[in-house]
Motif scaffolding. Structure first.
Motif, PDB file in Angstrom:
ATOM      1  N   ARG A  85      -8.452  25.113  18.604  1.00 42.81           N
ATOM      2  CA  ARG A  85      -8.123  26.047  17.535  1.00 42.81           C
ATOM      3  C   ARG A  85      -6.626  26.262  17.416  1.00 42.81           C
ATOM      4  NH1 ARG A  85     -12.308  30.913  17.990  1.00 42.81           N
ATOM      5  NH2 ARG A  85     -13.924  29.603  17.051  1.00 42.81           N
ATOM      6  N   GLN A  86      -5.944  26.341  18.560  1.00 46.10           N
ATOM      7  CA  GLN A  86      -4.515  26.674  18.555  1.00 46.10           C
ATOM      8  C   GLN A  86      -3.627  25.467  18.279  1.00 46.10           C
ATOM      9  OE1 GLN A  86      -4.204  28.453  22.486  1.00 46.10           O
ATOM     10  NE2 GLN A  86      -4.016  30.491  21.577  1.00 46.10           N
ATOM     11  N   GLY A  89      -5.727  19.988  14.669  1.00 46.22           N
ATOM     12  CA  GLY A  89      -6.310  20.107  13.333  1.00 46.22           C
ATOM     13  C   GLY A  89      -7.289  18.968  13.118  1.00 46.22           C
ATOM     14  N   PRO A 110      -8.832  29.465   9.584  1.00 51.36           N
ATOM     15  CA  PRO A 110      -8.309  29.144  10.931  1.00 51.36           C
ATOM     16  C   PRO A 110      -7.248  30.126  11.413  1.00 51.36           C
ATOM     17  CG  PRO A 110      -8.474  27.154   9.607  1.00 51.36           C
ATOM     18  CD  PRO A 110      -8.732  28.313   8.676  1.00 51.36           C
ATOM     19  N   SER A 111      -6.371  30.602  10.513  1.00 54.00           N
ATOM     20  CA  SER A 111      -5.344  31.568  10.926  1.00 54.00           C
ATOM     21  C   SER A 111      -5.990  32.895  11.289  1.00 54.00           C
ATOM     22  CB  SER A 111      -4.344  31.811   9.792  1.00 54.00           C
ATOM     23  OG  SER A 111      -3.833  30.604   9.309  1.00 54.00           O
ATOM     24  N   LEU A 114      -7.356  32.998  14.623  1.00 51.54           N
ATOM     25  CA  LEU A 114      -6.316  33.144  15.649  1.00 51.54           C
ATOM     26  C   LEU A 114      -5.677  34.531  15.597  1.00 51.54           C
ATOM     27  CD1 LEU A 114      -4.564  29.636  15.505  1.00 51.54           C
ATOM     28  CD2 LEU A 114      -6.091  30.516  17.273  1.00 51.54           C
ATOM     29  N   ALA A 121      -2.898  35.515   6.251  1.00 54.93           N
ATOM     30  CA  ALA A 121      -3.569  34.217   6.293  1.00 54.93           C
ATOM     31  C   ALA A 121      -3.685  33.625   4.884  1.00 54.93           C
ATOM     32  CB  ALA A 121      -4.953  34.359   6.929  1.00 54.93           C
ATOM     33  N   THR A 124      -0.233  32.355   3.622  1.00 59.22           N
ATOM     34  CA  THR A 124       0.082  31.049   4.221  1.00 59.22           C
ATOM     35  C   THR A 124      -0.802  29.969   3.624  1.00 59.22           C
ATOM     36  OG1 THR A 124       0.595  32.225   6.268  1.00 59.22           O
ATOM     37  CG2 THR A 124       0.364  29.845   6.423  1.00 59.22           C
ATOM     38  N   ARG A 157      -6.366  22.898   5.361  1.00 63.26           N
ATOM     39  CA  ARG A 157      -6.988  23.701   6.418  1.00 63.26           C
ATOM     40  C   ARG A 157      -6.618  23.167   7.802  1.00 63.26           C
ATOM     41  NH1 ARG A 157     -13.316  23.813   7.412  1.00 63.26           N
ATOM     42  NH2 ARG A 157     -12.675  21.703   7.996  1.00 63.26           N
ATOM     43  N   THR A 161      -2.525  25.969  10.752  1.00 64.26           N
ATOM     44  CA  THR A 161      -2.170  26.592  12.032  1.00 64.26           C
ATOM     45  C   THR A 161      -1.015  25.863  12.717  1.00 64.26           C
ATOM     46  OG1 THR A 161      -3.878  25.275  13.085  1.00 64.26           O
ATOM     47  CG2 THR A 161      -4.493  27.517  12.447  1.00 64.26           C
ATOM     48  N   ARG A 162      -0.378  24.931  11.990  1.00 63.71           N
ATOM     49  CA  ARG A 162       0.734  24.150  12.544  1.00 63.71           C
ATOM     50  C   ARG A 162       0.350  23.464  13.857  1.00 63.71           C
ATOM     51  NH1 ARG A 162       5.224  23.392   9.877  1.00 63.71           N
ATOM     52  NH2 ARG A 162       5.456  24.731   8.088  1.00 63.71           N
ATOM     53  N   PRO A 163      -0.692  22.619  13.815  1.00 64.31           N
ATOM     54  CA  PRO A 163      -1.165  21.963  15.028  1.00 64.31           C
ATOM     55  C   PRO A 163      -0.171  20.919  15.540  1.00 64.31           C
ATOM     56  CG  PRO A 163      -2.213  20.996  13.121  1.00 64.31           C
ATOM     57  CD  PRO A 163      -1.435  22.188  12.619  1.00 64.31           C
TER      58      PRO A 163
END
Ligand code: ADP
Ligand code: ADP
Length: 234
Positions: A85-86, A89, A110-111, A114, A121, A124, A157, A161-163
């Motif tokens: 998750r963190q 992606g 996803p945001s 988290l 969210a 973004t 998506r 979360t900037r994976p």
């Protein structure tokens, strides 16, 4: 250091040896395609690299953008789920968006999982929809989108979360060639712009050609490896 390093991956399903000892590494920002015939072990490799499946032998180490390296094999399922998750992606072939939610809500989720507020969210998410050429589409539900639009929502998506690494399993498999080309262009461009590494599983050489490096898997082994000569996309 490498973003992702896997050594000696072995995975069996009963009598079937899906991975027979695979080493692969991924540099920060690098894009890698995984090719090979059906049943060769591509999806199993992706699932092991992404911490979805635990290999029977070998290890996978993820180096997040900040913080210490994470040895996925030493983590339990709950911790691996959080790491996914963190730091990771995912883009799959189709059917991955939640049909009851709008495009914007799908990308915001996803945001929120988290811990972000809905307002933050969605702000973004709205930016990512714009980057994927989907301005004005945020209120639509997946059923009201074309296949290409739905995949672009899935890319937004995956990146929101900037994976550190994005995994795509046959991301164009449900699309016609022109639409698939556009989705691969956007997937590789936006992933690179976000500084994420990318792993694309595909049986389609035109799809693989969007990635800087290619490995070919056969019978659970890497049998070929190539780097694109020109160093540019497409
Ligand atoms: P590919 O993605 O290249 O088509 P897979 O990784 O899906 O290959 O499968 C590799 C081998 O492992 C195949 O023989 C497949 O049948 C087998 N396999 C994959 N997943 C499972 C599973 N969950 N249970 C049993 N066998 C599996
Ligand atoms: P969650 O923690 O929200 O339940 P997971 O961490 O299990 O989700 O999964 C992370 C991502 O990997 C999700 O996008 C999920 O759809 C995908 N995924 C999980 N298991 C599988 C699987 N067996 N095959 C393909 N994709 C999977």
């Amino acid at each position: 250091p490498d973003r992702l390093t896997a050594r000696g991956l072995v995975k069996r399903f009963g009598e079937t040896v899906a991975l027979a000892g695979v080493d692969v590494s991924l540099a920060p920002g690098e894009s890698l395609s995984v090719m090979g015939p059906s049943g060769s072990g591509k999806s199993t490799l992706l699932h092991c690299l992404a911490g979805i499946l635990q290999p029977d032998a070998g290890d996978v180490v993820l180096q997040p953008a900040d913080g210490s390296p994470l040895d996925l094999g030493s983590l339990g399922e709950r911790r691996r789920s959080l790491v996914r998750r963190q730091h990771l992606g995912f883009v799959f072939q189709f059917g991955q968006l939640l049909s009851e939610l709008t495009a914007l809500e799908n990308v915001a989720l996803p945001s929120m999982l988290l811990g972000a507020s809905r307002d933050d969210a969605e702000l973004t998410a709205s930016g990512w929809l714009g980057r994927l050429g989907l301005d004005g589409m945020g209120d639509r539900r997946p059923g009201e989108l074309s296949g290409g639009q739905a995949q672009r929502v899935a890319v937004a998506r995956a990146l929101v979360t900037r994976p550190a690494v994005v995994f795509a399993d046959e991301p164009t498999g449900a699309l016609d060639q022109a639409t698939g080309y556009e989705v691969m262009r956007l997937l590789t461009e936006t992933t690179r712009a976000a500084g994420a590494s990318l792993v694309v599983v595909t049986h389609d050489a035109d799809v693989a050609a969007w990635c800087e490096r290619r490995i070919t898997v056969r019978d659970g082994l890497v049998v070929d490896e190539a780097r694109r000569a020109d160093g540019t996309a497409g």
